[in-house]
Motif scaffolding. Structure first.
Motif, PDB file in Angstrom:
ATOM      1  N   HIS A 139       0.419   0.165  10.455  1.00  0.00           N
ATOM      2  CA  HIS A 139       1.739   0.793  10.580  1.00  0.00           C
ATOM      3  C   HIS A 139       2.726  -0.199  11.175  1.00  0.00           C
ATOM      4  O   HIS A 139       2.512  -0.741  12.259  1.00  0.00           O
ATOM      5  N   ASN A 140       3.788  -0.449  10.435  1.00  0.00           N
ATOM      6  CA  ASN A 140       4.830  -1.412  10.828  1.00  0.00           C
ATOM      7  C   ASN A 140       4.273  -2.832  10.963  1.00  0.00           C
ATOM      8  O   ASN A 140       4.749  -3.631  11.756  1.00  0.00           O
ATOM      9  N   ILE A 141       3.273  -3.146  10.167  1.00  0.00           N
ATOM     10  CA  ILE A 141       2.620  -4.454  10.287  1.00  0.00           C
ATOM     11  C   ILE A 141       3.426  -5.585   9.667  1.00  0.00           C
ATOM     12  O   ILE A 141       3.288  -6.735  10.073  1.00  0.00           O
ATOM     13  N   ARG A 142       4.253  -5.265   8.693  1.00  0.00           N
ATOM     14  CA  ARG A 142       5.000  -6.339   8.023  1.00  0.00           C
ATOM     15  C   ARG A 142       5.990  -7.014   8.965  1.00  0.00           C
ATOM     16  O   ARG A 142       6.219  -8.220   8.886  1.00  0.00           O
ATOM     17  N   CYS A 146       1.416  -8.545  11.244  1.00  0.00           N
ATOM     18  CA  CYS A 146       1.061  -9.602  10.292  1.00  0.00           C
ATOM     19  C   CYS A 146       1.644 -10.955  10.697  1.00  0.00           C
ATOM     20  O   CYS A 146       1.038 -11.994  10.429  1.00  0.00           O
ATOM     21  N   ASP A 171       1.844  -1.767   4.336  1.00  0.00           N
ATOM     22  CA  ASP A 171       2.507  -1.232   5.524  1.00  0.00           C
ATOM     23  C   ASP A 171       2.716   0.262   5.331  1.00  0.00           C
ATOM     24  O   ASP A 171       3.445   0.686   4.427  1.00  0.00           O
ATOM     25  N   HIS A 231       3.874  -1.106  -2.223  1.00  0.00           N
ATOM     26  CA  HIS A 231       3.994  -1.487  -0.809  1.00  0.00           C
ATOM     27  C   HIS A 231       2.975  -2.534  -0.367  1.00  0.00           C
ATOM     28  O   HIS A 231       2.831  -2.796   0.821  1.00  0.00           O
TER      29      HIS A 231
END
Length: 282
Positions: A139-142, A146, A171, A231
């Protein structure tokens, strides 16, 4: 004390590792792919597996360090802690409960067993190898996780082997916004989504609890193949700054000096019961 020096936790609340006297090279990571059960093999034949992961860090800055790394796929979990190489921001400590005292890591005032960051990354790569080339979901990794992960993989020269083990990243934040665009939700924070969609609350900001909750949320959202493809992204697609890997005097490459590999052991039900680091003993 690193988790490679303790008895493994055989519950699926986490995986711990221990040392052995035999010395082998990191190239043996390739052999971990064979240690999967028949049901996992069946799962991998049609489409990429899904592994959910999360990081807890010392803060939100570009130079923050990882304190906890957790991943889950079905009932298989990985949960590793690290003593960070920089100070934990007071704000982050209040949110996560992590503190460092005398080079020991504490979570809510209780000491936890730790790995070095390099050991944790190698264990993560090996864990991913159990599932073929999975898609990593967070969740919200981009925008954050990451970027941190790419930086530390570069630092230890592990980015290429990591990328060979994964099909891509997804994400769940923009995915949830798309799937729930007509729901009237004002906040798409993971804990709010879990409470709204699943009707439960959980201990947010603990990486293991976060990934377990995210796995339930993701399957409840029931994304289609088209949503997943839309995504999915790679580390190379991120606008990350190049970080020169740390090299100590006399250090060459990972295989020559790190000389670590992890052997995955599963029981008859497919539950991971040991992640064994085969290195020179203490």
């Amino acid at each position: 004390m690193c988790a490679f020096g303790i008895k493994p936790d055989i519950s699926h609340r986490g995986i711990q590792t221990r040392r052995q006297s035999e010395k082998i090279t990191a190239e043996c990571l390739k052999t971990a792919d064979t240690a999967v059960t028949a049901d996992m093999t069946t799962q991998l034949t049609d489409s990429p597996s899904t592994v959910f992961f999360d990081l807890e860090t010392t803060g939100l800055g570009s130079s923050c360090d990882i304190v906890q790394l957790a991943a889950v796929s079905g009932s298989h979990t990985l949960n590793l802690f690290m003593v960070p190489r920089c100070r934990i921001d007071p704000g982050a400590s209040r949110v996560t409960g992590f503190k460092v005292r005398r080079q020991r890591l504490f979570l809510h005032r209780r000491p936890v067993l730790t790995n070095s960051l390099k050991e944790a990354l190698v264990s993560f790569i090996t864990f991913l190898g159990m599932f073929g080339r999975p898609i990593l979901v967070g969740h919200n990794i981009r925008r954050f996780d990451c970027l941190v992960l790419a930086r530390v993989l570069d630092e230890f020269g592990l980015k290429a082997v990591f990328q060979a083990r994964v099909a891509g990243f997804l994400d769940s934040l923009p995915l949830a916004r798309q799937l729930l665009k007509d729901s009237g939700l004002q906040s798409f924070k993971q804990e709010n989504l879990v409470k709204t969609v699943l009707g439960v609350s959980y201990a947010a900001h603990n990486a293991l609890a976060d990934v377990q909750a995210l796995q339930e949320l993701y399957w409840a959202l029931r994304p289609t193949a088209g949503h997943i493809q839309q995504h999915t992204f790679s580390l190379d697609s991120l606008n990350t700054a190049t970080v020169k890997p740390v090299r100590l005097p006399g250090q060459s490459n990972l295989c020559e000096n790190f000389q670590k590999a992890v052997k995955v052991t599963v029981n008859g039900t497919g539950q991971v019961i040991r992640l064994l680091d085969k290195t020179k003993g203490v």
